[in-house]
Design an enzyme around this catalytic site. Sequence first.
Site, PDB file in Angstrom:
ATOM      1  N   HIS A 117      -2.241  -5.431   1.555  1.00 33.48           N
ATOM      2  CA  HIS A 117      -3.539  -6.094   1.368  1.00 33.48           C
ATOM      3  C   HIS A 117      -3.273  -7.526   0.951  1.00 33.48           C
ATOM      4  O   HIS A 117      -2.321  -7.791   0.208  1.00 33.48           O
ATOM      5  CB  HIS A 117      -4.348  -5.412   0.249  1.00 33.48           C
ATOM      6  CG  HIS A 117      -5.467  -6.277  -0.279  1.00 33.48           C
ATOM      7  ND1 HIS A 117      -6.701  -6.322   0.309  1.00 33.48           N
ATOM      8  CD2 HIS A 117      -5.500  -7.169  -1.298  1.00 33.48           C
ATOM      9  CE1 HIS A 117      -7.450  -7.203  -0.345  1.00 33.48           C
ATOM     10  NE2 HIS A 117      -6.754  -7.724  -1.323  1.00 33.48           N
ATOM     11  N   TYR A 147     -12.575  -2.064  -3.687  1.00 32.20           N
ATOM     12  CA  TYR A 147     -13.074  -2.130  -2.304  1.00 32.20           C
ATOM     13  C   TYR A 147     -14.609  -2.037  -2.223  1.00 32.20           C
ATOM     14  O   TYR A 147     -15.145  -1.713  -1.165  1.00 32.20           O
ATOM     15  CB  TYR A 147     -12.428  -1.033  -1.459  1.00 32.20           C
ATOM     16  CG  TYR A 147     -11.020  -1.389  -1.002  1.00 32.20           C
ATOM     17  CD1 TYR A 147     -10.793  -2.464  -0.142  1.00 32.20           C
ATOM     18  CD2 TYR A 147      -9.925  -0.656  -1.418  1.00 32.20           C
ATOM     19  CE1 TYR A 147      -9.517  -2.797   0.280  1.00 32.20           C
ATOM     20  CE2 TYR A 147      -8.636  -0.979  -0.997  1.00 32.20           C
ATOM     21  CZ  TYR A 147      -8.445  -2.049  -0.147  1.00 32.20           C
ATOM     22  OH  TYR A 147      -7.182  -2.379   0.283  1.00 32.20           O
ATOM     23  N   GLU A 178      -9.775 -10.899  -7.596  1.00 36.73           N
ATOM     24  CA  GLU A 178      -8.837  -9.782  -7.433  1.00 36.73           C
ATOM     25  C   GLU A 178      -7.646  -9.920  -8.383  1.00 36.73           C
ATOM     26  O   GLU A 178      -7.162  -8.934  -8.932  1.00 36.73           O
ATOM     27  CB  GLU A 178      -8.372  -9.704  -5.979  1.00 36.73           C
ATOM     28  CG  GLU A 178      -9.481  -9.262  -5.041  1.00 36.73           C
ATOM     29  CD  GLU A 178      -9.082  -9.247  -3.572  1.00 36.73           C
ATOM     30  OE1 GLU A 178      -9.953  -8.966  -2.726  1.00 36.73           O
ATOM     31  OE2 GLU A 178      -7.892  -9.512  -3.255  1.00 36.73           O
ATOM     32  N   LYS A 222       0.824  -1.221   0.000  1.00 40.55           N
ATOM     33  CA  LYS A 222       0.000   0.000   0.000  1.00 40.55           C
ATOM     34  C   LYS A 222       0.860   1.274   0.000  1.00 40.55           C
ATOM     35  O   LYS A 222       2.075   1.228   0.269  1.00 40.55           O
ATOM     36  CB  LYS A 222      -0.922  -0.035   1.217  1.00 40.55           C
ATOM     37  CG  LYS A 222      -1.960  -1.173   1.173  1.00 40.55           C
ATOM     38  CD  LYS A 222      -2.930  -1.103   2.363  1.00 40.55           C
ATOM     39  CE  LYS A 222      -3.967  -2.199   2.289  1.00 40.55           C
ATOM     40  NZ  LYS A 222      -4.955  -2.098   3.392  1.00 40.55           N
TER      41      LYS A 222
HETATM   42  P1  RTP Z   1      -7.080  -6.226   3.411  1.00 41.64           P
HETATM   43  O1  RTP Z   1      -8.441  -6.488   2.831  1.00 41.64           O
HETATM   44  O2  RTP Z   1      -6.518  -4.872   3.068  1.00 41.64           O
HETATM   45  O3  RTP Z   1      -6.103  -7.307   3.176  1.00 41.64           O
HETATM   46  O4  RTP Z   1      -7.200  -6.170   4.983  1.00 41.64           O
HETATM   47  P2  RTP Z   1      -8.158  -6.954   5.927  1.00 41.64           P
HETATM   48  O5  RTP Z   1      -8.879  -8.051   5.212  1.00 41.64           O
HETATM   49  O6  RTP Z   1      -7.320  -7.290   7.098  1.00 41.64           O
HETATM   50  O7  RTP Z   1      -9.171  -5.802   6.309  1.00 41.64           O
HETATM   51  P3  RTP Z   1     -10.633  -5.470   5.753  1.00 41.64           P
HETATM   52  O8  RTP Z   1     -11.598  -5.630   6.873  1.00 41.64           O
HETATM   53  O9  RTP Z   1     -10.887  -6.217   4.474  1.00 41.64           O
HETATM   54  O10 RTP Z   1     -10.478  -3.929   5.450  1.00 41.64           O
HETATM   55  C1  RTP Z   1      -9.870  -3.499   4.256  1.00 41.64           C
HETATM   56  C2  RTP Z   1      -8.951  -2.365   4.569  1.00 41.64           C
HETATM   57  O11 RTP Z   1      -9.707  -1.247   5.004  1.00 41.64           O
HETATM   58  C3  RTP Z   1      -8.955  -0.481   5.918  1.00 41.64           C
HETATM   59  N1  RTP Z   1      -9.702  -0.399   7.182  1.00 41.64           N
HETATM   60  N2  RTP Z   1      -9.881   0.738   7.805  1.00 41.64           N
HETATM   61  N3  RTP Z   1     -10.670   2.731   9.638  1.00 41.64           N
HETATM   62  C4  RTP Z   1     -11.004   1.455   9.865  1.00 41.64           C
HETATM   63  O12 RTP Z   1     -11.631   1.113  10.859  1.00 41.64           O
HETATM   64  C5  RTP Z   1     -10.605   0.456   8.893  1.00 41.64           C
HETATM   65  N4  RTP Z   1     -10.882  -0.833   8.941  1.00 41.64           N
HETATM   66  C6  RTP Z   1     -10.314  -1.366   7.850  1.00 41.64           C
HETATM   67  C7  RTP Z   1      -7.620  -1.187   6.112  1.00 41.64           C
HETATM   68  O13 RTP Z   1      -6.674  -0.610   5.208  1.00 41.64           O
HETATM   69  C8  RTP Z   1      -7.952  -2.608   5.708  1.00 41.64           C
HETATM   70  O14 RTP Z   1      -6.800  -3.312   5.314  1.00 41.64           O
HETATM   71 MG    MG Z   2      -9.993  -7.754   3.396  1.00 40.09          MG
END
Ligand code: RTP
Ligand code: MG
Length: 140
Positions: A117, A51, A128, A11
Amino acid sequence: MSVERTLSIIKPDATRRNLTGKINAMFEEAGLRIVAQKRTRLTKEQAETFYEVHKERAFYGELCAFMTSGPVVVQVLEGEGAIAKNREVMGATNPANADDGTVRKLYGESVEANSVHGSDAPETAAQEIAYFFAGTEIVG
Ligand code: RTP
Ligand code: MG
């Protein structure tokens, strides 16, 4: 466990700090092979589409703005159980909760600027990967 492919993105917070090589080394040391890779800058439309599953979440707008704030490195990782293995190397979404030695623990700046990610399931990995790469661009 079978050989899988997963979509990884380094990222903008990580490319800004010139961490691409250090993060790639962590993937490779875990047995993941980088079988496709490109550095690009996502357009607003690409980030919003990528997203889309999060579009009802409060953080969607900020997340899309962050993901377009600088270059990203989009890559396909291949290996035994690559999807779960990559998520182990990444660590928990919030760097504060990530295990020691994970990318997000070492390099994540915040829950949003969390450096990497990784796809979360075989179906999303396939979608993806196809979103960013033609089949001919992936060389296993
Ligand atoms: P990713 O998809 O990026 O691999 O990460 P992940 O599964 O661990 O997290 P996900 O729940 O899919 O969320 C995607 C991305 O959104 C951002 N995020 N911001 N501000 C917040 O509360 C929040 N929560 C998630 C993060 O960049 C996350 O990786
Ligand atoms: Mg995710």
